[in-house]
Structures are given as C-alpha cells and as structure tokens.
Design an enzyme around this catalytic site. Structure first.
Site, short mmCIF file in Angstrom:
data_model
loop_
_atom_site.label_atom_id
_atom_site.label_comp_id
_atom_site.label_asym_id
_atom_site.label_seq_id
_atom_site.Cartn_x
_atom_site.Cartn_y
_atom_site.Cartn_z
N ASP A 1 0.92 -1.34 -0.11
CA ASP A 1 0.03 -0.12 0.01
C ASP A 1 0.89 1.22 0.05
OD1 ASP A 1 0.53 -1.09 2.83
OD2 ASP A 1 -0.26 0.68 3.38
N ASN B 1 6.69 0.18 6.73
CA ASN B 1 7.28 -0.97 7.70
C ASN B 1 7.49 -2.21 6.96
OD1 ASN B 1 7.81 1.05 9.62
ND2 ASN B 1 5.78 0.46 10.44
#
Length: 202
Positions: A107, A128
C-alpha cells in the site's frame, strides 16, 4: 491475456523463477483495510488466473502459477506487516531467486486509491513492510508495485489507525479498478518489461 482458469491457467512446471509477495496483515479483522492492498492484489490475480494461494510455507500462504511462460511463486506473509521480510527472505533464499526477481506489492498512502507507483528498486519510503524486507535481505534492489490507498484526513491523524482503517465504498471501487493494472504490471515485469510497466501505469 487475462482469462479465467480455462483460458489462462496452465499447471506450473519447471524451476521457480520469480517471487511475488503481496503485503498485508492476516485475519478477518484486517480484511479490506488500507494496509492490505498487497493482499488484495494477490487475491485478484488468484481469481483471474485460476490458481490458489493456500499452502502454509515460509510463514506465508503460498501458491504458484505460470505467468508469461515462467513459474512464479505468489505469497501472502502471515507474519503481520512489520515482519514481512521473514517470509519473503526465507522463500527467496530457499528457491535461490535473485532479488531483481522478487516483486513486492504494498500500500502507498501518498497515492490516491486507484493509482500505482512502480519502481525497479529504492528505499522503503516509510513503509514498515518494505523496511523489514530491506533490513533482513540487505538489499533494496527489488521491484515494487505500490498501490494507492489515500492520504490521512489531516496531518495529526494517527498513521497506524489510518492504514488499519477500511476503505470508503468509493475508495474501494477506485482501488478495485487498479488491481487489473497491478496484475498486468506483474506480468510485464516477469517478461522483463519493467520500463513498459512504469511508462503505462505510473
């Protein structure tokens, strides 16, 4: 090019040459959240290309399919987003797949829903999952397809809460229109045509 199982799917054969990892968080509570755009892209390809990603291996759900004449392993890590690299690096090492042939779908909050950003390599951009893959592999030299999920409503909005929120109906509709483009981009990259993928979809 993108048919259902009867026209596209052929049983995989030969060595695995590419790895496609869609990033997300496992579990019903995370379905259709912004952070799961990578999972949603893999799910789209599973449906369109008529194969399954349901074997638990390398801390991920896995399945393989022939794409553009090459055998490709698809995976959805079950480690949760921040530890995505555990699954991806383990599978890449096991099958001796070079990092230039590891394609990661994730995303991207800097893009509106429905938009894509394709890169040959680069930094984690604050993501992350990508950060963990780069940390554990020691390489940022892998293609990535970043799928727009929309920006936070305001700068003070908690980032974790935003990426774990669900799409509004109109956002989900825009995202679903982008998934065929993500699938086509995967196919082009497997064909060695990443420049064409970037030109068409960025």
């Amino acid at each position: 090019m993108f048919g259902r199982k009867s026209t596209f799917y052929t049983p995989p054969s030969g060595p695995l040459e590419y790895l496609v990892a869609g990033l997300g968080n496992p579990g019903k509570e995370y379905e259709n959240t912004r952070h799961n755009a990578g999972f949603m892209a893999v799910d789209y390809m599973v449906k369109e290309w008529g194969f399954s990603v349901d074997r638990l291996k390398f801390k991920a759900l896995c399945g393989d399919c022939m794409v553009a004449g090459k055998r490709v392993l698809f995976m959805k890590p079950s480690t949760f987003m921040n530890l995505s690299g555990q699954a991806v690096t383990e599978a890449a090492a096991f099958y001796k797949i070079p990092w230039e042939r590891v394609i990661v779908l994730s995303d991207e909050i800097a893009l509106e829903p429905g938009k894509l950003r394709i890169r040959r390599k680069g930094s984690d951009g604050g993501h992350n999952g990508l950060k963990n893959i780069i940390y554990l592999s020691g390489s940022d030299n892998f293609p990535r397809i970043r799928i727009g999920v929309g920006q936070k409503p305001n700068p003070e909005y908690d980032l974790a809460a935003w990426v774990l929120s669900r799409f509004k109906p109109e956002e989900l509709q825009a995202l679903q229109q982008a998934l065929p483009n993500a699938a086509k981009a995967v196919e082009l990259i497997v064909q060695g045509e990443i420049d064409q993928a970037m030109n068409r979809f960025n």
